[in-house]
Scaffold this active site. Sequence first.
Site, PDB file in Angstrom:
ATOM      1  N   ARG A  59      -0.007  -8.920   6.568  1.00 35.33           N
ATOM      2  CA  ARG A  59       0.799  -7.587   6.056  1.00 35.33           C
ATOM      3  C   ARG A  59      -0.055  -6.154   5.584  1.00 35.33           C
ATOM      4  NH1 ARG A  59       4.714 -10.284   2.646  1.00 35.33           N
ATOM      5  NH2 ARG A  59       5.590  -8.187   1.968  1.00 35.33           N
ATOM      6  N   ASP A  93       4.060  -2.579  -1.023  1.00 34.32           N
ATOM      7  CA  ASP A  93       3.195  -1.623  -0.305  1.00 34.32           C
ATOM      8  C   ASP A  93       2.993  -0.511  -1.433  1.00 34.32           C
ATOM      9  OD1 ASP A  93       5.365   0.611  -0.010  1.00 34.32           O
ATOM     10  OD2 ASP A  93       6.526  -0.749   1.084  1.00 34.32           O
ATOM     11  N   HIS A 108       7.180  -6.742  -8.088  1.00 31.60           N
ATOM     12  CA  HIS A 108       6.563  -7.935  -7.387  1.00 31.60           C
ATOM     13  C   HIS A 108       4.937  -7.859  -7.066  1.00 31.60           C
ATOM     14  CE1 HIS A 108      11.064  -9.106  -6.197  1.00 31.60           C
ATOM     15  NE2 HIS A 108      10.734  -9.357  -7.459  1.00 31.60           N
ATOM     16  N   CYS A 138     -15.902 -12.683 -12.587  1.00 28.27           N
ATOM     17  CA  CYS A 138     -16.535 -13.887 -13.115  1.00 28.27           C
ATOM     18  C   CYS A 138     -17.168 -14.539 -11.890  1.00 28.27           C
ATOM     19  CB  CYS A 138     -15.273 -14.916 -13.380  1.00 28.27           C
ATOM     20  SG  CYS A 138     -14.293 -15.453 -12.057  1.00 28.27           S
ATOM     21  N   GLU A 202      23.718  -1.791   4.847  1.00 30.96           N
ATOM     22  CA  GLU A 202      24.929  -2.426   4.847  1.00 30.96           C
ATOM     23  C   GLU A 202      25.102  -2.743   3.657  1.00 30.96           C
ATOM     24  OE1 GLU A 202      23.418  -5.395   7.315  1.00 30.96           O
ATOM     25  OE2 GLU A 202      21.988  -6.341   6.051  1.00 30.96           O
ATOM     26  N   ALA A 218      17.646   4.586   5.079  1.00 29.34           N
ATOM     27  CA  ALA A 218      17.373   5.249   4.138  1.00 29.34           C
ATOM     28  C   ALA A 218      16.738   6.629   4.365  1.00 29.34           C
ATOM     29  CB  ALA A 218      16.338   4.558   3.562  1.00 29.34           C
TER      30      ALA A 218
END
Length: 232
Positions: A59, A93, A108, A138, A202, A218
């Site tokens: 991704r 993104d 998210h 760490c 939709e 969009a």
Amino acid sequence: MAAFNNIVILTGAGLSAESGLGTFRGPGGLWENFRIDDVATPEAFARDPVRVHDFYNLRRSWHKAAKPNAAHLALAGLERKHGDVLTVTQNIDALHEAAGTRRLIHMHGELERALCVACGTSAPWNKDLTIETHCASCGKAAMRPDVVWFGEMPREMERIYEALGACDLFISIGTSGAVYPAAGFVLEARAAGAHTVELNLEPSDGADLFLERIEGPATEIVPAYVDRLLRR
Ligand code: BJW
């Protein structure tokens, strides 16, 4: 100037689809080729971190080639011209930021951040992650993608509910309404007396909950809707 004072915008994968990033559900969606239980739960990461890292590394590689589209740019323009806009994205993104949106919550998480499971430090990260990647804080090799999986608490919920409770316009864009708590935001906004609009390819699972609906890609319907809002 728009007739609304406080606007909350919720965005989902459909907003970035025309930037070349896949959606999750429906034909050609990511969940056709990857099982949620294999890559998007804390249990999957505990069982097989290599598989989960591979999924997010893939991704991340797609993300490097992606650019904000006309819809991201229109939303950034709305924020710039109107001011009182909070954008809450389910997308990991960074295309809202790239378009210029500043008041933004990544509920998210973010693809370009890594989280240390050992010490809780989150840091920017744009390379592949592996089970050998060490935490800069760490030193432990315990890094995971800084994203929210099923069963985990989405980020900044208090701030989001506060904004929903005070908004007079709620716009949901490019999301299927299949995942909670985001799918319930429309009801929070309705309870606050807000006008609610769905802009989607939709009807979503919760389409009937919206007072106004516009269907289409969009990159076409978002700039047109923003223009209309700013002319009111
Ligand atoms: C276009 C387009 C174009 C395409 N133009 N449009 C209540 C009932 C039942 C279950 C639950 C519940 N509450 C919580 C749950 C459990 C669970 C859940 O919702 N399960 C469901 C399966 C029912 N939720 C959780 O576990 C969440 N945590 C939680 O609830 O904590 C407790 C809590 C309680 C109370 C308050 C607060 C918290 C965590 C959810 C984490 C989701 N994680 C993922 C993956 C991680 C990030 C990543 O890898 O990217 O997030 S799953 C995946 O789905 C990803 C997305 O952000 C999310 C939403 O997907 P999205 O964006 O809607 O995409 P799609 O593909 O579904 O839809 C795209 C839409 O675009 C479609 O409609 C297309 O038509 C459209 N479209 N092209 C315009 N060009």
